[in-house]
Design an enzyme around this catalytic site. Structure first.
Site, PDB file in Angstrom:
ATOM      1  N   ARG A  89      21.186 -89.209   6.722  1.00 40.45           N
ATOM      2  CA  ARG A  89      21.870 -90.288   6.007  1.00 40.45           C
ATOM      3  C   ARG A  89      22.309 -89.837   4.619  1.00 40.45           C
ATOM      4  O   ARG A  89      23.321 -90.257   4.087  1.00 40.45           O
ATOM      5  CB  ARG A  89      20.952 -91.522   5.878  1.00 40.45           C
ATOM      6  CG  ARG A  89      20.536 -92.191   7.175  1.00 40.45           C
ATOM      7  CD  ARG A  89      21.683 -92.829   7.904  1.00 40.45           C
ATOM      8  NE  ARG A  89      22.480 -93.706   7.051  1.00 40.45           N
ATOM      9  CZ  ARG A  89      22.158 -94.948   6.706  1.00 40.45           C
ATOM     10  NH1 ARG A  89      21.063 -95.501   7.196  1.00 40.45           N
ATOM     11  NH2 ARG A  89      22.951 -95.681   5.926  1.00 40.45           N
TER      12      ARG A  89
ATOM     13  N   ASP B  36      18.107 -99.663  18.792  1.00 40.11           N
ATOM     14  CA  ASP B  36      17.986-100.323  17.486  1.00 40.11           C
ATOM     15  C   ASP B  36      17.158-101.584  17.709  1.00 40.11           C
ATOM     16  O   ASP B  36      16.903-101.994  18.857  1.00 40.11           O
ATOM     17  CB  ASP B  36      19.404-100.637  16.953  1.00 40.11           C
ATOM     18  CG  ASP B  36      19.383-101.270  15.558  1.00 40.11           C
ATOM     19  OD1 ASP B  36      18.346-101.190  14.868  1.00 40.11           O
ATOM     20  OD2 ASP B  36      20.422-101.845  15.160  1.00 40.11           O
TER      21      ASP B  36
ATOM     22  N   GLN C 139      25.886 -95.236   8.703  1.00 43.22           N
ATOM     23  CA  GLN C 139      24.820 -94.828   9.627  1.00 43.22           C
ATOM     24  C   GLN C 139      25.390 -93.905  10.705  1.00 43.22           C
ATOM     25  O   GLN C 139      24.812 -92.875  11.054  1.00 43.22           O
ATOM     26  CB  GLN C 139      24.235 -96.093  10.281  1.00 43.22           C
ATOM     27  CG  GLN C 139      23.250 -95.836  11.396  1.00 43.22           C
ATOM     28  CD  GLN C 139      21.920 -95.317  10.883  1.00 43.22           C
ATOM     29  OE1 GLN C 139      21.339 -95.878   9.990  1.00 43.22           O
ATOM     30  NE2 GLN C 139      21.437 -94.227  11.449  1.00 43.22           N
TER      31      GLN C 139
ATOM     32  N   ARG D 166      26.076-104.013   0.808  1.00 42.98           N
ATOM     33  CA  ARG D 166      25.381-104.439   2.044  1.00 42.98           C
ATOM     34  C   ARG D 166      25.356-105.958   2.050  1.00 42.98           C
ATOM     35  O   ARG D 166      24.800-106.572   1.145  1.00 42.98           O
ATOM     36  CB  ARG D 166      23.963-103.869   2.092  1.00 42.98           C
ATOM     37  CG  ARG D 166      23.133-104.453   3.220  1.00 42.98           C
ATOM     38  CD  ARG D 166      21.843-103.726   3.486  1.00 42.98           C
ATOM     39  NE  ARG D 166      22.071-102.475   4.175  1.00 42.98           N
ATOM     40  CZ  ARG D 166      21.129-101.796   4.831  1.00 42.98           C
ATOM     41  NH1 ARG D 166      19.893-102.264   4.892  1.00 42.98           N
ATOM     42  NH2 ARG D 166      21.413-100.661   5.436  1.00 42.98           N
TER      43      ARG D 166
ATOM     44  N   CYS E 274      18.161 -95.881  14.429  1.00 46.99           N
ATOM     45  CA  CYS E 274      18.628 -95.902  13.033  1.00 46.99           C
ATOM     46  C   CYS E 274      17.503 -96.253  12.065  1.00 46.99           C
ATOM     47  O   CYS E 274      17.602 -95.942  10.884  1.00 46.99           O
ATOM     48  CB  CYS E 274      19.789 -96.879  12.888  1.00 46.99           C
ATOM     49  SG  CYS E 274      19.353 -98.552  13.366  1.00 46.99           S
TER      50      CYS E 274
ATOM     51  N   HIS F 236      28.040-100.820  10.787  1.00 41.26           N
ATOM     52  CA  HIS F 236      27.180 -99.976   9.947  1.00 41.26           C
ATOM     53  C   HIS F 236      27.747 -98.546   9.980  1.00 41.26           C
ATOM     54  O   HIS F 236      27.137 -97.624  10.507  1.00 41.26           O
ATOM     55  CB  HIS F 236      25.740-100.033  10.469  1.00 41.26           C
ATOM     56  CG  HIS F 236      24.717 -99.531   9.507  1.00 41.26           C
ATOM     57  ND1 HIS F 236      25.013 -99.159   8.202  1.00 41.26           N
ATOM     58  CD2 HIS F 236      23.381 -99.329   9.652  1.00 41.26           C
ATOM     59  CE1 HIS F 236      23.904 -98.765   7.605  1.00 41.26           C
ATOM     60  NE2 HIS F 236      22.899 -98.848   8.452  1.00 41.26           N
TER      61      HIS F 236
HETATM   62  N1   CP Z   1      19.094 -97.453   8.993  1.00 40.61           N
HETATM   63  C1   CP Z   1      19.214 -98.162   7.854  1.00 40.61           C
HETATM   64  O1   CP Z   1      20.294 -98.570   7.436  1.00 40.61           O
HETATM   65  O2   CP Z   1      18.029 -98.341   7.202  1.00 40.61           O
HETATM   66  P1   CP Z   1      17.832 -99.280   5.928  1.00 40.61           P
HETATM   67  O3   CP Z   1      18.059-100.695   6.379  1.00 40.61           O
HETATM   68  O4   CP Z   1      16.421 -99.035   5.483  1.00 40.61           O
HETATM   69  O5   CP Z   1      18.840 -98.890   4.874  1.00 40.61           O
HETATM   70  N1  NVA Z   2      20.905-103.714  13.354  1.00 39.22           N
HETATM   71  C1  NVA Z   2      19.985-103.564  12.251  1.00 39.22           C
HETATM   72  C2  NVA Z   2      20.209-102.269  11.566  1.00 39.22           C
HETATM   73  C3  NVA Z   2      19.293-101.991  10.427  1.00 39.22           C
HETATM   74  C4  NVA Z   2      19.602-100.699   9.750  1.00 39.22           C
HETATM   75  C5  NVA Z   2      20.157-104.738  11.281  1.00 39.22           C
HETATM   76  O1  NVA Z   2      21.298-105.119  11.007  1.00 39.22           O
HETATM   77  O2  NVA Z   2      19.152-105.254  10.796  1.00 39.22           O
END
Ligand code: CP
Ligand code: NVA
Length: 305
Positions: free
Chosen positions: A291, A223, A131, A101, A263, A128
């Site tokens: 997930r 989101d 997801q 990440r 999400c 992502h």
């Molecule tokens: N939706 C999602 O990716 O959540 P987190 O950021 O908690 O992993």
């Molecule tokens: N768009 C959000 C998604 C979090 C899971 C971010 O990148 O923070």
């Protein structure tokens, strides 16, 4: 050939369907897969916080018989304490796959140049994809085949939205997006998606009016207005996005049996109201649970299939 899971744009219709099938079957018959990754080691390298993604890949690995090592953002400090190329080569010597990440998508691409083990994108500023495997699984569970549905995304043209665009354009779904001016998805991504749509029969529509986008929708998705890494824009965005909230009034334009997805993490009172996220149309916590099955499918796909 080594398989990465970096962007859905690199996947064919059959490959995405295979992932969805695997997620579904692993969910229904977990015991049949419990030794599939026995003896494997998975690195979880995160530059940003995570609840769902970290848990899904950690537990997913464990339930498939693998173990994992989680690296906090501080202890590796990618590109600061050590060059990305050196971290990639070092981790490749210990692990069988790495779940990454990152703030910048370029970090994942750079890592992939030097890694000799498969990489899973666990969220970058652009995409992502893990997801979205869970999201499509959730939509199919509640609503059946994608190509018969009107799915609407309200809000920022961000990483989640970009991966939804690729999934729908490759799978042949109808995705409607309504975002404030200046926050629509990138043209490059829409152009690429347009090429997929020619083959799949999918449709990606950008609609200025939220109401028009929501009218008769089967699925509503939103989101956060401010993604991780953009916190300095938060106050400005609260103002720009204030009319792009999923609330009871907006929901009333959708079909009566429309489901609502997010999400997570959610910012209650901003992109979604308490009444909607806690209401009977909301499937967000089942979506979050999915997930896990998506993560297991992805790990199995890159390491076994
Ligand atoms: N939706 C999602 O990716 O959540 P987190 O950021 O908690 O992993
Ligand atoms: N768009 C959000 C998604 C979090 C899971 C971010 O990148 O923070």
């Amino acid at each position: 050939m080594m398989r990465n899971f970096i962007s859905l744009n690199n996947f064919t219709l059959n490959e995405i369907n295979k992932l969805l099938y695997l997620a579904d079957i692993i969910k229904k018959k977990p015991q049949e897969f419990e030794d599939d990754l026995k003896g494997k080691h998975i690195g979880l390298l995160f530059e940003k916080p995570s609840l769902r993604t970290k848990t899904a890949f950690y537990l997913g690995a464990l339930e498939l018989g693998a173990d994992s090592v989680y690296y906090t953002p501080e202890e590796v400090n990618l590109g600061v304490r050590e060059e990305i190329c050196d971290v990639a080569r070092t981790i490749s010597g210990y692990m069988d796959a790495v779940v990454l990440r990152t703030f910048s998508h370029d970090t994942i691409l750079e890592f992939s140049k030097y890694s000799s083990i498969p990489i899973v994108n666990a969220l970058s500023d652009l995409f992502h994809p893990s997801q979205i495997i869970a999201d499509i699984l959730t939509i199919q569970e509640y609503k059946g085949e994608l190509n018969k549905l009107k799915v609407t995304y309200i809000g920022d043209g961000n990483n989640v939205c970009n991966s939804l665009i690729y999934a729908f354009s490759i799978l042949g779904g109808n995705l409607n997006i309504s975002s404030p001016e200046g926050y629509t998805p990138l043209n490059d991504i829409l152009e690429e998606a347009g090429k997929h749509c020619k083959y799949s029969g999918g449709e990606i529509n950008i609609t200025k009016s939220c109401i028009e986008a929501v009218e008769n929708a089967d699925v509503l998705y939103t989101d956060t207005w401010t993604s991780m890494g953009r916190e300095d824009e938060e106050e400005k965005r609260k103002n720009v996005f204030k009319d792009f909230q999923i609330n009871d009034k907006l929901l009333s334009y959708a079909k009566k049996d429309c489901i609502v997805m997010h999400c997570l993490p959610a910012h209650r009172g901003e992109e979604i109201t308490d009444s909607v996220i806690d209401g009977k149309r909301s499937v967000v916590f089942l979506q979050a649970k999915n997930r896990l099955y998506a993560a297991k499918a992805i790990l199995r796909y890159i390491l076994v299939e």
